[in-house]
Design an enzyme around this catalytic site. Structure first.
Site, PDB file in Angstrom:
ATOM      1  N   HIS A  34       0.839  -1.206   0.000  1.00 19.56           N
ATOM      2  CA  HIS A  34       0.000   0.000   0.000  1.00 19.56           C
ATOM      3  C   HIS A  34       0.877   1.260   0.000  1.00 19.56           C
ATOM      4  O   HIS A  34       0.634   2.210  -0.748  1.00 19.56           O
ATOM      5  CB  HIS A  34      -0.919  -0.042   1.220  1.00 19.56           C
ATOM      6  CG  HIS A  34      -1.600   1.251   1.546  1.00 19.56           C
ATOM      7  ND1 HIS A  34      -2.520   1.841   0.701  1.00 19.56           N
ATOM      8  CD2 HIS A  34      -1.499   2.089   2.624  1.00 19.56           C
ATOM      9  CE1 HIS A  34      -2.951   2.975   1.247  1.00 19.56           C
ATOM     10  NE2 HIS A  34      -2.347   3.148   2.402  1.00 19.56           N
ATOM     11  N   HIS A  60       3.391   7.594   5.463  1.00 18.63           N
ATOM     12  CA  HIS A  60       2.150   8.277   5.868  1.00 18.63           C
ATOM     13  C   HIS A  60       1.359   7.573   6.964  1.00 18.63           C
ATOM     14  O   HIS A  60       0.593   8.213   7.669  1.00 18.63           O
ATOM     15  CB  HIS A  60       1.264   8.587   4.650  1.00 18.63           C
ATOM     16  CG  HIS A  60       0.469   7.431   4.118  1.00 18.63           C
ATOM     17  ND1 HIS A  60       0.952   6.565   3.173  1.00 18.63           N
ATOM     18  CD2 HIS A  60      -0.790   6.992   4.410  1.00 18.63           C
ATOM     19  CE1 HIS A  60       0.027   5.656   2.895  1.00 18.63           C
ATOM     20  NE2 HIS A  60      -1.037   5.884   3.630  1.00 18.63           N
ATOM     21  N   ASP A  61       1.546   6.271   7.129  1.00 21.04           N
ATOM     22  CA  ASP A  61       0.799   5.563   8.183  1.00 21.04           C
ATOM     23  C   ASP A  61       1.658   5.214   9.398  1.00 21.04           C
ATOM     24  O   ASP A  61       1.189   4.502  10.294  1.00 21.04           O
ATOM     25  CB  ASP A  61       0.170   4.284   7.601  1.00 21.04           C
ATOM     26  CG  ASP A  61      -1.085   4.570   6.794  1.00 21.04           C
ATOM     27  OD1 ASP A  61      -1.827   5.498   7.161  1.00 21.04           O
ATOM     28  OD2 ASP A  61      -1.331   3.870   5.788  1.00 21.04           O
ATOM     29  N   GLU A  64       0.220   6.813  12.716  1.00 25.82           N
ATOM     30  CA  GLU A  64      -1.120   6.294  13.029  1.00 25.82           C
ATOM     31  C   GLU A  64      -1.106   4.808  13.382  1.00 25.82           C
ATOM     32  O   GLU A  64      -1.826   4.373  14.277  1.00 25.82           O
ATOM     33  CB  GLU A  64      -2.037   6.542  11.818  1.00 25.82           C
ATOM     34  CG  GLU A  64      -3.504   6.409  12.155  1.00 25.82           C
ATOM     35  CD  GLU A  64      -4.382   6.954  11.027  1.00 25.82           C
ATOM     36  OE1 GLU A  64      -4.216   8.125  10.660  1.00 25.82           O
ATOM     37  OE2 GLU A  64      -5.211   6.190  10.523  1.00 25.82           O
ATOM     38  N   ASP A  65      -0.301   4.030  12.687  1.00 23.63           N
ATOM     39  CA  ASP A  65      -0.414   2.566  12.815  1.00 23.63           C
ATOM     40  C   ASP A  65       0.807   1.856  13.384  1.00 23.63           C
ATOM     41  O   ASP A  65       0.817   0.623  13.469  1.00 23.63           O
ATOM     42  CB  ASP A  65      -0.720   1.943  11.436  1.00 23.63           C
ATOM     43  CG  ASP A  65      -2.079   2.372  10.913  1.00 23.63           C
ATOM     44  OD1 ASP A  65      -2.944   2.719  11.738  1.00 23.63           O
ATOM     45  OD2 ASP A  65      -2.269   2.378   9.686  1.00 23.63           O
ATOM     46  N   ASP A 121      -3.882   8.198  -1.220  1.00 28.26           N
ATOM     47  CA  ASP A 121      -4.207   7.176  -0.209  1.00 28.26           C
ATOM     48  C   ASP A 121      -5.602   6.599  -0.472  1.00 28.26           C
ATOM     49  O   ASP A 121      -5.803   5.383  -0.480  1.00 28.26           O
ATOM     50  CB  ASP A 121      -4.129   7.845   1.177  1.00 28.26           C
ATOM     51  CG  ASP A 121      -4.208   6.853   2.324  1.00 28.26           C
ATOM     52  OD1 ASP A 121      -3.835   5.680   2.142  1.00 28.26           O
ATOM     53  OD2 ASP A 121      -4.616   7.270   3.422  1.00 28.26           O
TER      54      ASP A 121
HETATM   55 ZN    ZN Z   1      -2.766   4.662   3.868  1.00 25.40          ZN
END
Ligand code: ZN
Length: 194
Positions: A34, A60-61, A64-65, A121
């Site tokens: 991804h 980018h994640d 957040e993750d 995204d």
């Molecule tokens: Zn993403």
């Protein structure tokens, strides 16, 4: 840091942080697929001219993750990349519905580069929904995701026509895939009546 070093460092950093994660879809692709897809969309959309944005797409994640802080991104990369990642990071202390609503509300107010990253995204996520939807999602959930993505994307338009075409194409494919499953389900349930 030279551009090539920056991109390879971002790729390695992201691959390592997301190493145990997979996409939600039935194909269970490695999560890094991804990230690679989003960064390629951003690179193509900007003709490779915005190296920080391409690196931010890979990362980018991470906040957040994964266990990654904004300070760490500043120290490992630079302020601009850390800010871009922060700008596309949802506040996970909020309930999911609030976060989804905020994405719709906030999308219009973002700067051009953030809009571009967000649209890339969403494009990747819609492609995944078409090619490899989550096994445990029913038709309503898929439809709700599509409806939400349309609302968020409405605020992200007007930045890059090429990327908007990619988004529209992914949206069409996701809608078609959903239509096909719905037809199959109708067919099966009618079959059951015989
Ligand atoms: Zn993403």
């Amino acid at each position: 840091m030279n551009d090539t070093v920056l991109i390879t460092r971002a790729l390695r950093f992201a691959a390592e942080r997301h190493s145990s994660q997979r996409r939600k879809g039935q194909a269970k692709e490695p999560y890094v697929n991804h990230l690679a897809e989003v960064s390629e969309l951003v690179a193509d959309a900007t003709e490779g001219k915005d190296v920080n944005l391409i690196a931010a797409a890979l990362l980018h994640d991470t906040i957040e993750d994964t266990e990654t802080s904004s300070d760490e991104l500043v120290a490992t990369f630079n302020n601009d990349i850390a800010q871009l990642v922060a700008d596309v990071t949802d506040d996970k202390s909020l309930p999911k519905q609030d976060r989804k609503h905020l994405q719709v509300v906030n999308s219009r107010a973002q700067n051009m580069r953030v809009k571009l990253l967000k649209l890339a995204d969403k494009t990747s996520n819609l492609r995944s929904l078409a090619n490899s939807p989550p096994e445990n999602w029913n038709t309503e959930q898929k439809q709700a995701y599509i409806d939400w993505a349309i609302k968020v994307a409405a605020g992200l338009k007007g930045v890059n026509p090429w990327l908007e075409e990619r988004f529209d194409e992914a949206l069409r494919r996701a809608q078609q895939a959903l239509q096909q499953t719905t037809n199959r389900e109708t067919h099966v349930s009618q079959g059951d009546l015989d």
